[in-house]
Design a protein around this motif. Structure first.
Motif, PDB file in Angstrom:
ATOM      1  N   PRO A   1      -4.430  -5.833   7.672  1.00  0.00           N
ATOM      2  CA  PRO A   1      -3.550  -4.552   7.758  1.00  0.00           C
ATOM      3  C   PRO A   1      -2.194  -4.948   6.826  1.00  0.00           C
ATOM      4  CG  PRO A   1      -3.620  -5.530   9.798  1.00  0.00           C
ATOM      5  CD  PRO A   1      -4.611  -6.406   8.836  1.00  0.00           C
ATOM      6  N   ALA A   2      -1.824  -3.725   6.239  1.00  0.00           N
ATOM      7  CA  ALA A   2      -0.888  -3.901   5.364  1.00  0.00           C
ATOM      8  C   ALA A   2       0.559  -4.306   6.127  1.00  0.00           C
ATOM      9  CB  ALA A   2      -0.275  -2.683   4.607  1.00  0.00           C
ATOM     10  N   GLY A   3       1.145  -5.563   5.688  1.00  0.00           N
ATOM     11  CA  GLY A   3       2.380  -6.066   6.527  1.00  0.00           C
ATOM     12  C   GLY A   3       1.900  -6.880   7.802  1.00  0.00           C
ATOM     13  N   GLY A   4       0.639  -7.129   8.104  1.00  0.00           N
ATOM     14  CA  GLY A   4       0.432  -7.480   9.422  1.00  0.00           C
ATOM     15  C   GLY A   4      -0.320  -8.801   9.456  1.00  0.00           C
ATOM     16  N   ALA A   5      -0.216  -9.671   8.148  1.00  0.00           N
ATOM     17  CA  ALA A   5      -0.905 -10.855   8.220  1.00  0.00           C
ATOM     18  C   ALA A   5      -0.403 -11.910   9.033  1.00  0.00           C
ATOM     19  CB  ALA A   5      -0.954 -11.241   6.761  1.00  0.00           C
ATOM     20  N   THR A   6      -1.141 -12.621  10.046  1.00  0.00           N
ATOM     21  CA  THR A   6      -0.699 -13.597  10.854  1.00  0.00           C
ATOM     22  C   THR A   6      -1.475 -14.888  10.679  1.00  0.00           C
ATOM     23  OG1 THR A   6      -1.755 -12.870  12.934  1.00  0.00           O
ATOM     24  CG2 THR A   6       0.371 -11.745  12.529  1.00  0.00           C
ATOM     25  N   PRO A   7      -1.031 -15.911  11.079  1.00  0.00           N
ATOM     26  CA  PRO A   7      -1.804 -17.107  10.794  1.00  0.00           C
ATOM     27  C   PRO A   7      -3.128 -17.057  11.915  1.00  0.00           C
ATOM     28  CG  PRO A   7       0.477 -17.927  11.199  1.00  0.00           C
ATOM     29  CD  PRO A   7       0.331 -16.284  11.630  1.00  0.00           C
TER      30      PRO A   7
ATOM     31  N   PRO B   1      -7.409  -5.230   1.104  1.00  0.00           N
ATOM     32  CA  PRO B   1      -7.939  -6.674   0.816  1.00  0.00           C
ATOM     33  C   PRO B   1      -7.104  -7.460  -0.354  1.00  0.00           C
ATOM     34  CG  PRO B   1      -9.354  -4.534   0.465  1.00  0.00           C
ATOM     35  CD  PRO B   1      -8.072  -3.924   0.567  1.00  0.00           C
ATOM     36  N   ALA B   2      -7.308  -8.677  -0.028  1.00  0.00           N
ATOM     37  CA  ALA B   2      -6.663  -9.486  -0.829  1.00  0.00           C
ATOM     38  C   ALA B   2      -7.670 -10.674  -1.314  1.00  0.00           C
ATOM     39  CB  ALA B   2      -5.371 -10.392  -0.149  1.00  0.00           C
ATOM     40  N   LYS B   3      -7.666 -10.736  -2.567  1.00  0.00           N
ATOM     41  CA  LYS B   3      -8.973 -11.730  -3.161  1.00  0.00           C
ATOM     42  C   LYS B   3      -7.581 -13.067  -3.507  1.00  0.00           C
ATOM     43  CE  LYS B   3     -12.093 -12.241  -6.844  1.00  0.00           C
ATOM     44  NZ  LYS B   3     -12.896 -11.750  -7.874  1.00  0.00           N
ATOM     45  N   ILE B   4      -8.201 -14.151  -2.588  1.00  0.00           N
ATOM     46  CA  ILE B   4      -7.359 -15.375  -2.789  1.00  0.00           C
ATOM     47  C   ILE B   4      -8.105 -16.552  -3.509  1.00  0.00           C
ATOM     48  CG2 ILE B   4      -6.020 -17.127  -1.277  1.00  0.00           C
ATOM     49  CD1 ILE B   4      -6.820 -14.662   0.812  1.00  0.00           C
TER      50      ILE B   4
ATOM     51  N   LYS C   1      -6.079  -5.825  -3.831  1.00  0.00           N
ATOM     52  CA  LYS C   1      -6.992  -4.683  -4.113  1.00  0.00           C
ATOM     53  C   LYS C   1      -6.731  -3.435  -3.634  1.00  0.00           C
ATOM     54  CE  LYS C   1      -9.804  -7.604  -6.453  1.00  0.00           C
ATOM     55  NZ  LYS C   1      -9.795  -7.439  -8.009  1.00  0.00           N
ATOM     56  N   THR C   2      -7.402  -2.398  -4.137  1.00  0.00           N
ATOM     57  CA  THR C   2      -7.354  -1.303  -3.442  1.00  0.00           C
ATOM     58  C   THR C   2      -7.944  -1.033  -2.046  1.00  0.00           C
ATOM     59  OG1 THR C   2      -9.091  -0.229  -4.586  1.00  0.00           O
ATOM     60  CG2 THR C   2      -7.074   0.182  -5.776  1.00  0.00           C
ATOM     61  N   PRO C   3      -7.436  -0.166  -1.128  1.00  0.00           N
ATOM     62  CA  PRO C   3      -8.053   0.017   0.174  1.00  0.00           C
ATOM     63  C   PRO C   3      -9.466   0.414   0.135  1.00  0.00           C
ATOM     64  CG  PRO C   3      -5.942   1.168   0.213  1.00  0.00           C
ATOM     65  CD  PRO C   3      -6.269   0.470  -1.241  1.00  0.00           C
ATOM     66  N   PRO C   4     -10.283  -0.308   1.116  1.00  0.00           N
ATOM     67  CA  PRO C   4     -11.734   0.252   1.017  1.00  0.00           C
ATOM     68  C   PRO C   4     -11.858   1.786   1.201  1.00  0.00           C
ATOM     69  CG  PRO C   4     -11.474  -1.503   2.845  1.00  0.00           C
ATOM     70  CD  PRO C   4     -10.032  -0.735   2.462  1.00  0.00           C
ATOM     71  N   ALA C   5     -12.888   2.351   0.325  1.00  0.00           N
ATOM     72  CA  ALA C   5     -13.137   3.796   0.229  1.00  0.00           C
ATOM     73  C   ALA C   5     -13.276   4.408   1.789  1.00  0.00           C
ATOM     74  CB  ALA C   5     -14.360   4.023  -0.581  1.00  0.00           C
TER      75      ALA C   5
ATOM     76  N   ARG D   1     -11.819  13.390  -5.258  1.00  0.00           N
ATOM     77  CA  ARG D   1     -11.339  13.104  -6.442  1.00  0.00           C
ATOM     78  C   ARG D   1     -10.286  12.051  -6.435  1.00  0.00           C
ATOM     79  NH1 ARG D   1     -11.677  14.250 -11.863  1.00  0.00           N
ATOM     80  NH2 ARG D   1     -13.355  15.972 -11.728  1.00  0.00           N
ATOM     81  N   GLU D   2      -9.332  12.539  -5.602  1.00  0.00           N
ATOM     82  CA  GLU D   2      -8.123  11.665  -5.310  1.00  0.00           C
ATOM     83  C   GLU D   2      -8.461  10.204  -4.892  1.00  0.00           C
ATOM     84  OE1 GLU D   2      -4.432  11.987  -2.414  1.00  0.00           O
ATOM     85  OE2 GLU D   2      -4.937  13.850  -3.306  1.00  0.00           O
ATOM     86  N   ILE D   3      -9.312  10.385  -3.908  1.00  0.00           N
ATOM     87  CA  ILE D   3      -9.786   8.787  -3.495  1.00  0.00           C
ATOM     88  C   ILE D   3     -10.396   8.036  -4.628  1.00  0.00           C
ATOM     89  CG2 ILE D   3     -11.329   7.653  -1.952  1.00  0.00           C
ATOM     90  CD1 ILE D   3     -10.799   9.935   0.155  1.00  0.00           C
ATOM     91  N   ALA D   4     -11.105   8.619  -5.406  1.00  0.00           N
ATOM     92  CA  ALA D   4     -11.945   8.015  -6.629  1.00  0.00           C
ATOM     93  C   ALA D   4     -11.147   7.467  -7.439  1.00  0.00           C
ATOM     94  CB  ALA D   4     -13.093   8.830  -7.410  1.00  0.00           C
ATOM     95  N   GLN D   5     -10.057   8.153  -7.886  1.00  0.00           N
ATOM     96  CA  GLN D   5      -8.944   7.696  -8.902  1.00  0.00           C
ATOM     97  C   GLN D   5      -8.109   6.551  -8.210  1.00  0.00           C
ATOM     98  OE1 GLN D   5      -6.846  11.522  -9.158  1.00  0.00           O
ATOM     99  NE2 GLN D   5      -7.799  12.068 -11.450  1.00  0.00           N
ATOM    100  N   VAL D   6      -7.772   6.422  -7.008  1.00  0.00           N
ATOM    101  CA  VAL D   6      -7.221   5.398  -6.362  1.00  0.00           C
ATOM    102  C   VAL D   6      -8.307   4.156  -6.628  1.00  0.00           C
ATOM    103  CG1 VAL D   6      -6.529   4.582  -4.048  1.00  0.00           C
ATOM    104  CG2 VAL D   6      -5.841   6.621  -4.689  1.00  0.00           C
ATOM    105  N   LYS D   7      -9.406   4.300  -6.169  1.00  0.00           N
ATOM    106  CA  LYS D   7     -10.525   3.247  -6.263  1.00  0.00           C
ATOM    107  C   LYS D   7     -10.819   2.815  -7.583  1.00  0.00           C
ATOM    108  CE  LYS D   7     -12.217   1.406  -3.495  1.00  0.00           C
ATOM    109  NZ  LYS D   7     -11.842   0.062  -3.036  1.00  0.00           N
ATOM    110  N   LEU D   8     -10.677   3.617  -8.504  1.00  0.00           N
ATOM    111  CA  LEU D   8     -11.264   3.383  -9.787  1.00  0.00           C
ATOM    112  C   LEU D   8     -11.093   1.883 -10.510  1.00  0.00           C
ATOM    113  CD1 LEU D   8     -12.892   4.938 -11.898  1.00  0.00           C
ATOM    114  CD2 LEU D   8     -10.943   5.793 -12.992  1.00  0.00           C
TER     115      LEU D   8
END
Length: 140
Positions: free
Chosen positions: A14-20, A54-57, A70-74, A105-112
């Motif tokens: 979750p955005a801004g919600g990473a914990t150990p 998502p974060a690719k580490i 990365k962009t949020p999942p579709a 279309r808006e979601i596709a542009q975000v995910k492109l």
């Protein structure tokens, strides 16, 4: 000289919600990186966003790391657009919500940027397929 890559880990948080705590601790702990450093960096970069990001580490041999957001999942974007909590377990028989073609279309542009195509029409078809598999109807 380039650093040698030890592992590449992808986490959906979750955005801004990473914990150990899990899934961060269990995903990154075996690689020996500083988990709090990752959490602080991730939370700082995602503080203005909403939803799952998502974060690719990339973890290097010297236990240093870097990460790319990365962009949020579709599915997450479609659920928010349709106003539903989750997709249908019987996607053919039971529809749980509706989205318009403009929203798709808006979601596709975000995910492109994260899709394996540069064609917006192909991206739209991909998002429509995700909607269909979730039981979300697309209105033309």
């Amino acid at each position: 000289m380039a650093k040698k890559v030890r592992a590449v880990v992808t986490l959906q948080l979750p955005a801004g919600g990473a914990t150990p705590a899990p899934p961060v601790g269990t995903g990154l702990g075996p690689h020996g990186i500083n988990i709090m450093e990752f959490c602080k960096g991730y939370n700082e970069q995602t503080k203005g966003m909403i939803g799952i990001i998502p974060a690719k580490i990339t973890v290097f041999e010297d236990r240093s790391f870097n990460f790319v957001l990365k962009t949020p999942p579709a599915s997450d974007l479609l659920r928010r657009a349709a106003g539903v909590d989750k997709g249908s377990s019987k996607n053919i028989a039971a529809k749980v919500g509706k989205v318009t073609s403009a929203q798709v279309r808006e979601i596709a542009q975000v995910k492109l940027p994260d899709l394996n195509t540069t064609d917006i029409e192909q991206a739209i078809r991909t998002v429509r397929g995700s909607a269909r598999s979730m039981g979300i109807e697309v209105e033309d």
